[in-house]
Design an enzyme around this catalytic site. Structure first.
Site, PDB file in Angstrom:
ATOM      1  N   GLU A 107       0.661  -1.469  -0.097  1.00  0.00           N
ATOM      2  CA  GLU A 107      -0.184   0.080  -0.160  1.00  0.00           C
ATOM      3  C   GLU A 107       0.608   1.164  -0.322  1.00  0.00           C
ATOM      4  OE1 GLU A 107      -2.594  -0.143   3.024  1.00  0.00           O
ATOM      5  OE2 GLU A 107      -3.864  -2.046   2.325  1.00  0.00           O
ATOM      6  N   GLY A 220      -6.812   0.591  15.377  1.00  0.00           N
ATOM      7  CA  GLY A 220      -7.520  -0.971  17.215  1.00  0.00           C
ATOM      8  C   GLY A 220      -8.128  -0.255  16.924  1.00  0.00           C
ATOM      9  N   GLU A 222     -10.828  -1.782  15.779  1.00  0.00           N
ATOM     10  CA  GLU A 222     -12.023  -2.344  15.297  1.00  0.00           C
ATOM     11  C   GLU A 222     -12.190  -3.428  17.060  1.00  0.00           C
ATOM     12  OE1 GLU A 222     -10.783  -1.252  12.452  1.00  0.00           O
ATOM     13  OE2 GLU A 222     -13.127  -0.947  12.368  1.00  0.00           O
ATOM     14  N   ASN A 302     -13.649   5.184  13.167  1.00  0.00           N
ATOM     15  CA  ASN A 302     -14.913   4.688  13.295  1.00  0.00           C
ATOM     16  C   ASN A 302     -15.120   4.635  15.033  1.00  0.00           C
ATOM     17  OD1 ASN A 302     -13.217   1.999  12.418  1.00  0.00           O
ATOM     18  ND2 ASN A 302     -14.636   1.297  13.850  1.00  0.00           N
ATOM     19  N   ASP A 347     -18.691   1.612  11.212  1.00  0.00           N
ATOM     20  CA  ASP A 347     -17.713   1.714  10.897  1.00  0.00           C
ATOM     21  C   ASP A 347     -17.231   2.745   9.905  1.00  0.00           C
ATOM     22  OD1 ASP A 347     -14.657   1.044  10.583  1.00  0.00           O
ATOM     23  OD2 ASP A 347     -14.989  -0.648   9.051  1.00  0.00           O
ATOM     24  N   CYS A 654      19.735 -36.491  -0.267  1.00  0.00           N
ATOM     25  CA  CYS A 654      19.248 -34.932  -0.446  1.00  0.00           C
ATOM     26  C   CYS A 654      17.311 -35.000   0.274  1.00  0.00           C
ATOM     27  CB  CYS A 654      17.936 -34.358  -1.945  1.00  0.00           C
ATOM     28  SG  CYS A 654      19.834 -34.806  -2.814  1.00  0.00           S
ATOM     29  N   CYS A 657      17.091 -32.569   3.360  1.00  0.00           N
ATOM     30  CA  CYS A 657      16.633 -31.233   4.019  1.00  0.00           C
ATOM     31  C   CYS A 657      16.018 -30.584   3.222  1.00  0.00           C
ATOM     32  CB  CYS A 657      17.970 -30.641   3.510  1.00  0.00           C
ATOM     33  SG  CYS A 657      19.813 -30.341   5.053  1.00  0.00           S
TER      34      CYS A 657
HETATM   35 CA    CA Z   1     -12.680   0.700  10.967  1.00  0.00          CA
END
Ligand code: CA
Length: 738
Positions: A107, A220, A222, A302, A347, A654, A657
Site C-alpha cells: 500500500e 485498533g 475494531e 470509527n 464503521d 537430499c 533437507c
Molecule cells: Ca474501521
C-alpha cells in the site's frame, strides 16, 4: 562465487520464509549499504540531507523528487512533471521491476529524493533503492513479531515512510516509530508509541514530519483502542505532545478542554464503559498540513465498538469519532473539528485522505480542505476554521439523505441504525472511499476519487461481550453471513460492489466523469501536469486516463493486483512513474476467492515494484502461484532410467533437507522452483560447494558427476510436473457454457 547464485538462493529463501513465517522474513541484517558513491551522487545525496519543512513546502521547486507521502503537505498527489503526457503515454513501458518477495498487500507510496527511493513492505519492512537503476541499496526489517498479525483488522500492510534531514521514519505494526539513516538503513532511534499494552494498538500509516515533529497515529478501533496521535521531536524522538481523540475515564480530569467538551456527547451510564472497552477514533491514515497556519489536519476513525448501542446507548455524537480535526502543531491543541458521521455506528472511518487546495468559490479564493470519507459524501471545508462550505454525495448513499447546510450535520435515515433489527445501507463498511488516496489536479480543477458502490448489512450482536484482544464490533457477523447465504441460496445474491474512478468538481459539487473499474478494492490515484490520471485495479491492469475526459489512453496488464497509488519522479531528464503491485488489505483479505477468476490468480502473488518510462521495454511476466516455478523449467533430456536412478539417489541423499519428492517445507529452497540459471550449475553447487556459505556444502565425497546428473533429472521432472499443474487450462466455472 557466482553472484547470480547468491541472489537466487536468497530470493528463494526469502520467498519461502515469507510464505511460511511472515513475521520473521528477510534474512539479511540491515547492513551498511552501498549507497551511490560517485561525485555526482554526493551532490544528489545532499538532496536527502536537506529535506526539511521549507523544501517540502516548496516541493514544486524540485518537482523531480517526491518528498512526502502525498508529495506535498497539501497531499494533492499532483505532479508538475509533464514529459509523460497524453500525446506520448502510449509508449510508456516498464524500465525496471523490483521483486519484493512479499505476500499480502502493498500500500506504500514510494518516496524519492537525491536519486534514492524508499518503499515499505508488509510487516513494516523498509527497502532503499537506486531510483534510476532499481538496484537495492539497503533493507531494514524491524522484526515485528508474527503474532501481531492477529491484531490487524486490515492486513499486515504499511503505507510508507517519511523523509526528513537524511533520515527516514517508519511506523511498525506493533506500534514502534523508528528513525533510520536514509543512506544506510541504520537505526538512529526507536520509540514505542503504545501507551497501554493491554489494548490493541497498531501502525500501518505513513508518518509525516511537520514543524520538526514526526506525527503518527494508531489503528485498533475494531478491537479496543482509544485513538490518539503523537508528535515526536524528529531529531531526538522526545514526545512533544499527544492528542486523544475520545474521552477517557469520566471520573478523572480529561487530558484537554476539547475532551471535556467531547465527554458531554457520550453516554457514560451504559452497561459497558466505553473508556474501558475502547471508544475508538483511531487516526490510522490521513494527515495534511498548512505550514502558514501551523495546522495539522487529520481524519479520525470509527467508533469502538462499531455499534453505538453498546458504547453509548443513549446516543450522542460521540466526539471526535469519524471527524476531521485541525491541530495546532505548536501546542498539540485542537483548533477546530468537523464530524462527518455523528454517532457513527457503521464503521464509517473518516480516515480517507485529507487534501488541501485554494479554490475560487462564489468569486472568492478560499483556503479549503477536501475530504471524501467512507460515508459517501464529498466535503469542502474552510480549513482556517472548519466551517462547512459544501457537501454532496459522490456515490450511492442511503444512510443519510444529505447534509444540512445550516448545521453541517447529516440528515439520517432513521432505518439505517440497527438497534434491534437488521439494517441494509449504502455504502458498505469498507466505504465509498477508503485509504486509497484520491488526487486533486489544479489544472483541471477536478478531484479524482477511487470510489466504490456497495451495500452493507448490519445485525446487532445480542450476545455482545467485551473480549480483550479480539474484534469488539457489536455486529453479529454470523447472522450477516447467514443472511447473505440465504440470499445466494434463494437465487438472489447481493449485488457485488462496483469500483470506479470518479472525477469530481469540488466547486460545483458534481461529477465531471467516471470510469468503471470492474470489481471493487482498486488502487489509489495520481494526477500529473501531462493531463493524466494514473490508476490500477484489483485485476492487475494499470492505466492512464485523460484527466479532462476520462478517456483511457494507455493500459498495461501487470499480472498482480494493485492497491497502492502510483507516484512520479525525474532523474537526469527522464520522468519515471513508480507503482507497487500486490493485492490484499481489508478488501483483499475478506474477498471471496473464486479459483476461476483472474482475481484469485493474482491476489496471492508476491509483491513487485514497477517503474515505468517512455520507451521502457521490459516484459511483465506473470508470477507463479506459490509452490510452482516462476519460469518454465528447461527441457528434460534424460531417459526414464536416469530419472529413476535420480529418484533413488535424491531420496537417499537430499531428502533430509529438501523434503520428499523435492517439495521443500520452506526452511531450505524448494528445488523445483529454481530459475533457469540454477539448472545449469548443479555440478558447481552439489560437487564444488558453490553455495557452501548458505548451508549447501559439497557432496563430492558421496556423489559422482553422473549421480548429480541423475538427481538433477529427477528434480527437473518434479519441476515440470509443478509447472504443468499450474499452467493446465482451468476448468470452466460451473454453470457457464461459454
Ligand atoms: Ca474501521
Amino acid at each position: 562465487m557466482n553472484p547470480r547464485l547468491i541472489g537466487f538462493v536468497e530470493a528463494v529463501l526469502i520467498a519461502a520464509i515469507l510464505v511460511l513465517i511472515p513475521g520473521y522474513a528477510i534474512l539479511r541484517a540491515p547492513s551498511a549499504g552501498t549507497a551511490p558513491g560517485t561525485a555526482a551522487d554526493t551532490a544528489a545525496l545532499a538532496q536527502i540531507d536537506n529535506v526539511d519543512g521549507e523544501r517540502i513546502a516548496k516541493a514544486d521547486d524540485t518537482p523531480g523528487d517526491w518528498l512526502s507521502h502525498g508529495r506535498t503537505y497539501s497531499e494533492q498527489r499532483f505532479s508538475p512533471l509533464d514529459q509523460i503526457n497524453t500525446s506520448n503515454v502510449n509508449s510508456l513501458g516498464v524500465a525496471w521491476e523490483y521483486r519484493t518477495y512479499s505476500v499480502r498487500g502493498l500500500e506504500a507510496t514510494p518516496i524519492v529524493a537525491g536519486g534514492m527511493m524508499f518503499i515499505t513492505l508488509p510487516w513494516s519492512k523498509v527497502i532503499a533503492l537506486d531510483a534510476k537503476s532499481g538496484k537495492e541499496i539497503w533493507q531494514y526489517d524491524p522484526q515485528v513479531p508474527g503474532e501481531t498479525g492477529r491484531y490487524l483488522c486490515c492486513d499486515v500492510v504499511n503505507r510508507g515512510v517519511a523523509l526528513w534531514k537524511g533520515a527516514v521514519y517508519v511506523g511498525t505494526l506493533d506500534g514502534r516509530l523508528i528513525k533510520l539513516d536514509a543512506k544506510t538503513g541504520k537505526v538512529l532511534w526507536t520509540v514505542d508509541t503504545v501507551e497501554n499494552k493491554k489494548k490493541v494498538y497498531t501502525i500501518t500509516g505513513a508518518p509525516r514530519v511537520v514543524d520538526g515533529l514526526v506525527v503518527i497515529g494508531n489503528g485498533g478501533a475494531e478491537y479496543d483502542a482509544r485513538g490518539y496521535i503523537t508528535a515526536y521531536d524528529a531529531d531526538t524522538g522526545k514526545q512533544a505532545w499527544r492528542l486523544y481523540i475520545v474521552p477517557g475515564d469520566p471520573s478523572k480530569p480529561q487530558e484537554s478542554e476539547a475532551l471535556q467538551t467531547a465527554l458531554k456527547t457520550w453516554d457514560t451510564t451504559g452497561k459497558y464503559k466505553f473508556w474501558e472497552i475502547g471508544g475508538g477514533g483511531a487516526p490510522w491514515n490521513s494527515f495534511a498540513f498548512d505550514p502558514e497556519l501551523h495546522l495539522l489536519y487529520l481524519g479520525t476513525g470509527n467508533g469502538n465498538p462499531w455499534n453505538r448501542e453498546i458504547r453509548s446507548p443513549k446516543g450522542g455524537d460521540n466526539l471526535y469519532l469519524s471527524s476531521v480535526l485541525a491541530v495546532d502543531t505548536r501546542t498539540g491543541k485542537l483548533a477546530w473539528y468537523y464530524q462527518t458521521t455523528p454517532g457513527d455506528t457503521w464503521d464509517f472511518d473518516s480516515t480517507a485522505d485529507v487534501v488541501l487546495a485554494d479554490l475560487k468559490i462564489d468569486g472568492q479564493m478560499r483556503k479549503v480542505l477536501m475530504h471524501a470519507p467512507k460515508n459517501g459524501f464529498f466535503y469542502v471545508l474552510d480549513r482556517t476554521n472548519g466551517k462547512l462550505i459544501s457537501a454532496q454525495k459522490f456515490s450511492i448513499v442511503t444512510w443519510a439523505k444529505g447534509i444540512d447546510p445550516k448545521t453541517g450535520k447529516p440528515i439520517e435515515d432513521p432505518a439505517a441504525r440497527y438497534k434491534d433489527k437488521m439494517s441494509v445501507i449504502f455504502p458498505q463498511e469498507t466505504g465509498a472511499h477508503n485509504w486509497q488516496p484520491m488526487t486533486f489536479d489544479p489544472q483541471t480543477g477536478l478531484v479524482y476519487i477511487p470510489a466504490t458502490d456497495g451495500a452493507a448489512i448490519f445485525v446487532p450482536d445480542a450476545d455482545f461481550r467485551y473480549r480483550p484482544g479480539a474484534w469488539n464490533t457489536g455486529v453479529d457477523f454470523a447472522a450477516v453471513s447467514k443472511t447473505v447465504l440465504e440470499m445466494i441460496q434463494s437465487g438472489k445474491p447481493p449485488a457485488a460492489a462496483q469500483g470506479y474512478i470518479k472525477a469530481w468538481d469540488p466547486v460545483a459539487q458534481k461529477e465531471a466523469w467516471q470510469v468503471s473499474m470492474g470489481g471493487s478494492w482498486n488502487s489509489g490515484l495520481l494526477s500529473t501536469a501531462g493531463n493524466l490520471v494514473f490508476g490500477g485495479d484489483a485485476y492487475g491492469m494499470f492505466s492512464a486516463y485523460d484527466a479532462k475526459s476520462g478517456k483511457k489512453i494507455w493500459s498495461m496488464d501487470l499480472k498482480t493486483g494493485i492497491l497502492a497509488p502510483a507516484m512520479t519522479y525525474e532523474i537526469d531528464g527522464t520522468q519515471y512513474v513508480a507503482l507497487l503491485a500486490g493485492w490484499g488489505g481489508a478488501g483483499g483479505l475478506s474477498a471471496f476467492k473464486d479459483p476461476n477468476t483472474a482475481l484469485s490468480k493474482y491476489q496471492t502473488d508476491q509483491g513487485r515494484l514497477f517503474v515505468f518510462k517512455l520507451g521502457g521495454k521490459q516484459q511483465v511476466a506473470a508470477l507463479a502461484p506459490e509452490g510452482t516455478p516462476a519460469t518454465e523449467p528447461p527441457p528434460q533430456t534424460a531417459d526414464a532410467a536416469t530419472i529413476e536412478k535420480g529418484f533413488k539417489l535424491y531420496h537417499r541423499t537430499c531428502l533430509v533437507c529438501h523434503g520428499f519428492y523435492a517439495q521443500s517445507e520452506g526452511e531450505v529452497p524448494d528445488l523445483r522452483l529454481a530459475p533457469r540459471e540454477i539448472w545449469d550449475q548443479y555440478d558447481s553447487v552439489v560437487l564444488d560447494g558453490a553455495l557452501a556459505a548458505n548451508g549447501m556444502a559439497s557432496f563430492k565425497d558421496v556423489l559422482s558427476k553422473d549421480d548429480v546428473a541423475a538427481i538433477r533429472a529427477y528434480i527437473l521432472q518434479q519441476s515440470h510436473l509443478a509447472w504443468d499443474q499450474a499452467h493446465a487450462p482451468k476448468a470452466k466455472p460451473p454453470g457457464k457454457t461459454n
